[in-house]
Structures are given as structure tokens and as C-alpha cells.
Enzyme design. Structure first.
Site, PDB file in Angstrom:
ATOM      1  N   ARG A 163       0.814  -1.225   0.000  1.00  0.00           N
ATOM      2  CA  ARG A 163       0.000   0.000   0.000  1.00  0.00           C
ATOM      3  C   ARG A 163       0.850   1.279   0.000  1.00  0.00           C
ATOM      4  O   ARG A 163       0.478   2.281   0.610  1.00  0.00           O
ATOM      5  CB  ARG A 163      -0.957   0.051   1.187  1.00  0.00           C
ATOM      6  CG  ARG A 163      -2.031  -1.016   1.191  1.00  0.00           C
ATOM      7  CD  ARG A 163      -2.998  -0.848   0.017  1.00  0.00           C
ATOM      8  NE  ARG A 163      -4.187  -1.677   0.197  1.00  0.00           N
ATOM      9  CZ  ARG A 163      -4.247  -2.976  -0.114  1.00  0.00           C
ATOM     10  NH1 ARG A 163      -3.209  -3.590  -0.652  1.00  0.00           N
ATOM     11  NH2 ARG A 163      -5.361  -3.640   0.084  1.00  0.00           N
ATOM     12  N   SER A 235     -10.757  -0.148   2.698  1.00  0.00           N
ATOM     13  CA  SER A 235     -10.041  -0.223   3.981  1.00  0.00           C
ATOM     14  C   SER A 235      -9.641   1.182   4.408  1.00  0.00           C
ATOM     15  O   SER A 235      -8.984   1.897   3.649  1.00  0.00           O
ATOM     16  CB  SER A 235      -8.766  -1.053   3.839  1.00  0.00           C
ATOM     17  OG  SER A 235      -9.060  -2.341   3.373  1.00  0.00           O
ATOM     18  N   GLU A 331      -4.903   4.157   5.578  1.00  0.00           N
ATOM     19  CA  GLU A 331      -4.621   3.906   4.169  1.00  0.00           C
ATOM     20  C   GLU A 331      -5.177   5.087   3.362  1.00  0.00           C
ATOM     21  O   GLU A 331      -4.626   5.497   2.359  1.00  0.00           O
ATOM     22  CB  GLU A 331      -5.300   2.600   3.761  1.00  0.00           C
ATOM     23  CG  GLU A 331      -5.046   2.238   2.316  1.00  0.00           C
ATOM     24  CD  GLU A 331      -5.861   1.036   1.861  1.00  0.00           C
ATOM     25  OE1 GLU A 331      -5.657  -0.049   2.392  1.00  0.00           O
ATOM     26  OE2 GLU A 331      -6.674   1.204   0.951  1.00  0.00           O
TER      27      GLU A 331
HETATM   28  N1  EPU Z   1     -11.494  -9.914  10.053  1.00  0.00           N
HETATM   29  C1  EPU Z   1     -12.337  -9.997  11.148  1.00  0.00           C
HETATM   30  N2  EPU Z   1     -13.331  -9.070  11.265  1.00  0.00           N
HETATM   31  C2  EPU Z   1     -13.524  -8.086  10.344  1.00  0.00           C
HETATM   32  C3  EPU Z   1     -12.656  -8.005   9.229  1.00  0.00           C
HETATM   33  C4  EPU Z   1     -11.643  -8.936   9.097  1.00  0.00           C
HETATM   34  O1  EPU Z   1     -12.175 -10.855  12.002  1.00  0.00           O
HETATM   35  O2  EPU Z   1     -14.445  -7.293  10.530  1.00  0.00           O
HETATM   36  C5  EPU Z   1     -10.465 -10.953   9.875  1.00  0.00           C
HETATM   37  C6  EPU Z   1     -10.901 -11.964   8.795  1.00  0.00           C
HETATM   38  O3  EPU Z   1     -11.671 -12.978   9.308  1.00  0.00           O
HETATM   39  C7  EPU Z   1      -9.582 -12.471   8.288  1.00  0.00           C
HETATM   40  C8  EPU Z   1      -8.668 -11.252   8.399  1.00  0.00           C
HETATM   41  O4  EPU Z   1      -9.276 -10.392   9.367  1.00  0.00           O
HETATM   42  O5  EPU Z   1      -9.065 -13.466   9.116  1.00  0.00           O
HETATM   43  C9  EPU Z   1      -8.468 -10.544   7.072  1.00  0.00           C
HETATM   44  O6  EPU Z   1      -9.711 -10.106   6.550  1.00  0.00           O
HETATM   45  P1  EPU Z   1      -9.958  -9.908   4.969  1.00  0.00           P
HETATM   46  O7  EPU Z   1      -9.527 -11.113   4.217  1.00  0.00           O
HETATM   47  O8  EPU Z   1     -11.335  -9.413   4.796  1.00  0.00           O
HETATM   48  O9  EPU Z   1      -8.914  -8.826   4.532  1.00  0.00           O
HETATM   49  P2  EPU Z   1      -8.338  -7.487   5.232  1.00  0.00           P
HETATM   50  O10 EPU Z   1      -6.951  -7.771   5.714  1.00  0.00           O
HETATM   51  O11 EPU Z   1      -9.301  -6.920   6.200  1.00  0.00           O
HETATM   52  C10 EPU Z   1      -7.171  -6.699   3.032  1.00  0.00           C
HETATM   53  C11 EPU Z   1      -7.087  -5.458   2.223  1.00  0.00           C
HETATM   54  C12 EPU Z   1      -8.341  -5.276   1.371  1.00  0.00           C
HETATM   55  C13 EPU Z   1      -8.452  -6.478   0.445  1.00  0.00           C
HETATM   56  C14 EPU Z   1      -8.485  -7.758   1.281  1.00  0.00           C
HETATM   57  C15 EPU Z   1      -8.407  -8.982   0.418  1.00  0.00           C
HETATM   58  C16 EPU Z   1      -5.672  -3.905   3.449  1.00  0.00           C
HETATM   59  C17 EPU Z   1      -5.613  -2.678   4.279  1.00  0.00           C
HETATM   60  N3  EPU Z   1      -6.899  -4.299   3.078  1.00  0.00           N
HETATM   61  O12 EPU Z   1      -8.236  -6.539   3.939  1.00  0.00           O
HETATM   62  O13 EPU Z   1      -8.174  -4.124   0.572  1.00  0.00           O
HETATM   63  O14 EPU Z   1      -9.612  -6.402  -0.376  1.00  0.00           O
HETATM   64  O15 EPU Z   1      -7.336  -7.812   2.175  1.00  0.00           O
HETATM   65  O16 EPU Z   1      -7.149  -9.070  -0.164  1.00  0.00           O
HETATM   66  O17 EPU Z   1      -4.638  -4.474   3.132  1.00  0.00           O
HETATM   67  C18 EPU Z   1      -8.600  -1.792   0.371  1.00  0.00           C
HETATM   68  O18 EPU Z   1      -7.372  -1.645   0.350  1.00  0.00           O
HETATM   69  O19 EPU Z   1      -9.400  -0.827   0.304  1.00  0.00           O
HETATM   70  C19 EPU Z   1      -9.140  -3.140   0.531  1.00  0.00           C
HETATM   71  C20 EPU Z   1     -10.439  -3.371   0.628  1.00  0.00           C
END
Ligand code: EPU
Length: 335
Positions: A163, A235, A331
């Protein structure tokens, strides 16, 4: 002679749907106009808008807002295995992904449905489901606002990280990206389906890029709010990267804490998990809220101001710091 619109609402140009005014506004359909604009308005502060999907506007702006809106996709080179494309910065990112799927060009399918423009994509090195923009990026053209010369910046020069790139760090505000050059694959495609949700779906199969895109779209639609319906910027925070020692301490307290390996022996942990754990998911603070399906996403559920969203973000930051001793970084660009 170019004339700027005056006292324009920026609400249609930011996906949070926040009301803020700009003193001057101009839609740039031909990027060669930028040199003229800057040479004629040296003292005027300026801001660049692409899809407006990564900004939180917290006040009116007394300067010039430039909407980058140049369009076009050009095939620069083609070999039996791949293509090189030059894409104008004002193209919508997801429309570009759909176009690539139609042509059967692989590499961007995991990045389906990310809001924003092609020109904004390198700034924060957009990423999702195990793929980052940097993996298909060859170079970009950008106007250097100090010299008013167009430069071509290679992948190495952009210093992409999670990012991040030079456009967000030490060269912030210096360049306006006007087009991006991509290297994509023709069949057979080297697909990536190792990321959790995709792995579970495609275990023991070899999905096409179209099938991967359809799966990514379905996952995103199930978790992430559509900015046309509920204002948001995806995010709001980056996933923090912490030391192995810090991680082990947290893991002993929270055995269910998810984690991913990060470069240099560090550990990346999902901010969404921490925010969820602290009970913020679905919580409302006036018209600023935490999305009820993904705690990393802050939403404008009505007429929130940028300051309302910022206050909620600061409350979350303080709670995460207190509980996990982690300082979250946004972000989203706060203006
Ligand atoms: N989780 C929770 N509760 C929540 C959200 C997430 O427990 O409310 C846990 C999930 O269960 C999982 C972990 O956190 O174990 C990761 O969650 P998720 O796969 O939804 O991804 P994220 O890390 O929250 C990142 C990116 C997203 C991208 C997804 C998929 C960043 C800051 N965000 O989110 O990017 O779509 O992975 O690759 O790196 C964006 O940048 O705007 C964005 C949406």
C-alpha cells in the site's frame, strides 16, 4: 485560454460522499493541458482527484482541484505470451479489468472491483487477494510539477511496497500520473489463488481468469459496501506490520489472532480483526459508522462530515493502541 469552474462541490468526486467545496475545479481530459495550467497558476495550491476512492475530505479547499479524466487504452507490444498496454490515467480501474478479461489478458483478475482510477492505482500500489498492482506494472508517465516536464518512471523508481510507493512517501505531491504501462499475460495465465477465500474455492482446480474475477467480485460484494449506495473508501487503515516478539506476546493473549508473514521477518496482522475484537463492527457515531460486515471499512451512513469520520477513526486508533499497543496508520489520504 482555459477557464476553471468556481465554488464547486466535491461530493460527486469522493466515494465517501462527503460535502466539501473547492474554490476552483477543472476536468483534465487532455493531460498536455497540465503544463499550461501549472505555468499560468504557479502560486495556486492544487489537488488531484482520480476516482476519489481513497480520500477523506475534512474541510473546504481554497485552491484548484484537478479531476484527471483522460481516457484510452493502447496496445504497445504483443508477443506470443504477453502484451504491453499503455492506459490513460482517467480510465476507471474496474472497467479496465473487465476489458482485460474480455481480451483474455491475465494479471489483474484478482484486482477486480477495486474502486478508483488507473492513474491512482500505483500511488498506493492497490492490492487484493494475494496480488498487488506492482506485479503487472511496467512504468508510468507522470508530469513533474516542479520542472513541468513529463517523466517515465520505472517499477524500480516507484519503490512499491505494501500500500505504498514514492507517490505516497518522499515524492508526495511532486508527480501527476498521466498514464500507466502494464505487462499482462496471454494464455496460459499464471493465476494466483493462494489467498484464503480463493484457496478454499479453487482447491484442486485450475480456474480461468474469468472465474477468478467472478469469485473476487462475489467475495467483495458480500463484504465491502458499494460506495454508490453507502459512502466509503474501502479499507480505512493499513494492516499493521509488527515484530515477531510483539506478535508472540499478542498471540499468547489472543490465540485466534490471524497473521501473515511480512518481509524482513516481520508479521502482518489484520486491523479489521482487532477493530472487530474491540466491538466496533457495526457501531455508529452519528452518521459515521463501522461497516457491519468488514470492520476495516468506515462508512458515511447519511450526511457525515469528514470530521465525523475522522473522529471515529481516532477513537478506533486510541482503542487499538490501548488494547494491542499498535499504532494504526490510515490507508486513506486525509485532506
Ligand atoms: N477480520 C475480522 N473481522 C472483520 C474483518 C476482518 O475478524 O471485521 C479478519 C478476517 O476474518 C480475516 C482477516 O481479518 O481473518 C483478514 O480479513 P480480509 O480477508 O477481509 O482482509 P483485510 O486484511 O481486512 C485486506 C485489504 C483489502 C483487500 C483484502 C483482500 C488492506 C488494508 N486491506 O483486507 O483491501 O480487499 O485484504 O485481499 O490491506 C482496500 O485496500 O481498500 C481493501 C479493501
Amino acid at each position: 485560454m482555459l477557464s476553471f469552474e468556481e465554488n464547486v462541490s466535491l461530493k460527486p468526486y469522493n466515494t465517501f460522499g462527503i460535502e466539501a467545496q473547492t474554490k476552483y475545479f477543472y476536468k483534465v481530459e487532455d493531460p498536455t493541458q497540465l503544463q499550461y495550467i501549472f505555468s499560468q497558476n504557479k502560486e495556486l495550491p492544487f489537488r488531484i482527484f482520480g476516482g476519489g476512492s481513497n480520500v477523506l475530505l475534512t474541510q473546504n479547499f481554497e485552491g484548484l482541484s484537478l479531476l484527471i479524466a483522460n481516457k484510452g487504452i493502447e496496445l504497445l507490444d504483443e508477443s506470443p505470451t504477453g502484451v504491453t498496454l499503455d492506459v490513460q490515467a482517467g480510465e476507471n480501474w474496474h472497467d479496465f479489468v473487465l476489458w482485460c478479461l474480455d481480451q483474455n489478458y491475465g494479471g489483474v483478475e484478482n484486482l477486480s472491483l477495486i474502486p478508483g482510477s488507473v492513474g491512482a492505482a500505483p500511488i498506493q500500489n492497490i492490492g487484493a487477494y494475494g496480488v498487488e498492482l506492482s506485479s503487472v506494472f511496467k512504468s508510468c508517465k507522470a508530469l513533474n510539477v516542479d520542472t513541468l516536464k513529463e517523466e517515465t518512471l520505472t517499477k524500480t523508481q516507484c519503490e512499491f511496497e505494501y500500500r505504498s510507493s514514492i507517490f505516497k512517501t518522499h515524492q508526495k505531491g511532486k508527480y501527476i500520473i498521466t498514464s500507466v504501462c502494464f505487462e499482462l499475460q496471454k494464455s496460459p495465465h499464471q493465476t494466483k489463488v493462494e489467498y484464503g477465500a480463493l484457496k478454499a474455492l479453487f482447491e484442486n482446480s485450475s480456474p480461468s481468469i474469468q472465474e477468478i474475477a467472478a469469485a473476487v467480485i462475489a467475495i467483495r460484494e458480500s463484504k465491502l459496501p458499494n460506495p454508490k449506495i453507502l459512502g466509503n473508501c474501502g479499507s480505512f487503515f493499513k494492516n499493521p506490520v509488527i515484530s515477531e516478539l510483539h506478535f508472540r506476546t499478542l498471540k499468547s493473549q489472543y490465540p485466534e489472532l490471524p497473521s501473515y508473514p511480512a518481509p524482513k521477518g516481520l508479521v502482518k496482522i489484520p486491523a479489521g480483526w482487532m477493530i472487530d475484537k474491540l466491538g466496533f463492527k457495526g457501531s455508529q457515531s452519528g452518521d459515521a459508522a463501522v461497516h457491519d460486515k468488514q470492520a476495516l471499512v468506515l462508512v458515511n451512513s447519511g450526511n457525515a462530515s469528514g470530521k465525523d469520520i475522522l473522529a471515529l477513526a481516532q477513537k478506533i486508533e486510541a482503542a487499538v493502541k490501548k488494547a494491542f499497543d499498535i499504532s494504526l496508520e490510515t490507508e486513506v489520504n486525509i485532506l
